[in-house]
Write an enzyme that holds these catalytic residues in place. Sequence first.
Site, PDB file in Angstrom:
ATOM      1  N   ASP A   1      10.904 -11.535   5.862  1.00 37.26           N
ATOM      2  CA  ASP A   1      10.050 -10.734   5.334  1.00 37.26           C
ATOM      3  C   ASP A   1      10.671  -9.344   5.654  1.00 37.26           C
ATOM      4  OD1 ASP A   1       7.749  -9.771   4.523  1.00 37.26           O
ATOM      5  OD2 ASP A   1       6.803  -9.387   6.651  1.00 37.26           O
TER       6      ASP A   1
ATOM      7  N   HIS B   1       0.119  -2.065   5.330  1.00 42.14           N
ATOM      8  CA  HIS B   1       0.474  -2.684   6.559  1.00 42.14           C
ATOM      9  C   HIS B   1      -0.473  -2.067   7.755  1.00 42.14           C
ATOM     10  CE1 HIS B   1       4.274  -3.515   4.290  1.00 42.14           C
ATOM     11  NE2 HIS B   1       3.715  -4.673   4.609  1.00 42.14           N
ATOM     12  N   GLY B   2      -0.721  -3.076   8.705  1.00 41.11           N
ATOM     13  CA  GLY B   2      -1.457  -2.597   9.634  1.00 41.11           C
ATOM     14  C   GLY B   2      -2.999  -2.605   9.445  1.00 41.11           C
TER      15      GLY B   2
ATOM     16  N   SER C   1      -3.644  -8.465   6.224  1.00 44.61           N
ATOM     17  CA  SER C   1      -4.759  -8.330   7.328  1.00 44.61           C
ATOM     18  C   SER C   1      -5.625  -7.191   7.079  1.00 44.61           C
ATOM     19  CB  SER C   1      -4.042  -7.866   8.910  1.00 44.61           C
ATOM     20  OG  SER C   1      -3.180  -8.861   9.165  1.00 44.61           O
TER      21      SER C   1
ATOM     22  N   ASN D   1       0.568 -11.955   2.574  1.00 39.88           N
ATOM     23  CA  ASN D   1       1.273 -11.930   3.883  1.00 39.88           C
ATOM     24  C   ASN D   1       0.474 -11.315   5.037  1.00 39.88           C
ATOM     25  OD1 ASN D   1       3.500 -12.382   2.661  1.00 39.88           O
ATOM     26  ND2 ASN D   1       4.571 -10.644   3.040  1.00 39.88           N
TER      27      ASN D   1
ATOM     28  N   ALA E   1       0.125 -10.310   8.882  1.00 37.72           N
ATOM     29  CA  ALA E   1       0.756 -10.191  10.181  1.00 37.72           C
ATOM     30  C   ALA E   1       0.115  -9.683  11.782  1.00 37.72           C
ATOM     31  CB  ALA E   1       2.152  -9.186  10.198  1.00 37.72           C
ATOM     32  N   THR E   2      -0.577  -8.463  11.202  1.00 38.04           N
ATOM     33  CA  THR E   2      -1.578  -7.784  12.339  1.00 38.04           C
ATOM     34  C   THR E   2      -2.375  -8.643  12.597  1.00 38.04           C
ATOM     35  OG1 THR E   2      -0.991  -5.727  11.132  1.00 38.04           O
ATOM     36  CG2 THR E   2      -2.476  -5.853  12.788  1.00 38.04           C
TER      37      THR E   2
HETATM   38  O1  G3H Z   1       5.013  -8.291   5.310  1.00 43.26           O
HETATM   39  C1  G3H Z   1       3.839  -8.471   6.195  1.00 43.26           C
HETATM   40  C2  G3H Z   1       2.652  -8.048   5.599  1.00 43.26           C
HETATM   41  O2  G3H Z   1       2.663  -7.458   4.512  1.00 43.26           O
HETATM   42  C3  G3H Z   1       1.449  -8.254   6.754  1.00 43.26           C
HETATM   43  O3  G3H Z   1       0.852  -6.744   6.665  1.00 43.26           O
HETATM   44  O4  G3H Z   1       0.224  -6.607   9.019  1.00 43.26           O
HETATM   45  O5  G3H Z   1      -1.253  -5.675   7.240  1.00 43.26           O
HETATM   46  O6  G3H Z   1      -0.985  -7.994   7.700  1.00 43.26           O
HETATM   47  P1  G3H Z   1      -0.483  -6.871   7.774  1.00 43.26           P
HETATM   48 ZN    ZN Z   2       4.556  -6.498   4.179  1.00 43.66          ZN
END
Ligand code: G3H
Ligand code: ZN
Length: 282
Positions: free
Chosen positions: A82, A178-179, A209, A228, A230-231
Amino acid sequence: MSLVTTQQMLHDARKRGYALAAFNVENMEMVQAVVEGAEELKSPVILQTSANTSKYAHFSYYFAMVQAAAERASVPVALHLDHGDSFDLAMQALRAGYTSIMIDGSKKEFDDNIAISAKVVEACAPSGIPVEAELGKVGGKEGDEETSEDGYTDPQEAKEFVEKTNVSSLAVAIGTLHGVYKGIPKLDVERLYEISRTIDVPLVLHGGSGLSEAAIQDCIKNGISKVNYATELRTAFSQGVKKVLAETPDVIDPKKYTIVGREYVKQMAIDKMKVCGSVGKA
Ligand code: G3H
Ligand code: ZN
């Protein structure tokens, strides 16, 4: 089964109108949680590690953990780099056995983004590994900036970009970050639809997220094939661990708290795969 690439997965998702959930994993418990969740739902799934995460431990560690989990599962599992931020890093992931690669040249000028993306595609092609690139600017933590419409993906540029690079999928900027979102983001779904009509490759939504179920599903209806996250996964893991540490501060066996972090991540991953509509698609 062995790890698979994202090529077939993404094409199936695009054809059948659902999205793959792609989860950033940071440790063994998160890997186990995501794959167990996918197995329970009979859902294909993508696990990914970012350039930043690869500074914490070499790609070979994540590869070994994800491969071990995939071999114990019956659903298709892919391992994706990623936000690969250089040609060298993309090649390190390729050599480590990653079955899908992202090169993120979105901070570069248009022509330089094309050049680096095309170079990674060319290098990955002999091993049959698909490449995701990004055009436009997704704001927030990775990009250190707010979103603004100036940075949104232009459909005509996207067409030229895909033709010149031959990428397998494209991450687009339509207002996600992101975040953690400060308010409720307004996503440019019309633009998304226009991009999906203009180009022929699956589209990727970053910054999953914090988006509502309705927002994600609207994006899937309008052309997104991979989302995607992550957070929210990091938060879930940390909340599980903190709960045990708060309730039993004398605990010294890490397994006693990581097991709860793992359970929280599994539940979160299950919720997201349901939102993406990938349940039963394996
Ligand atoms: O590449 C990873 C993401 O785009 C995740 O974003 O942390 O806002 O879920 P996020
Ligand atoms: Zn991303």
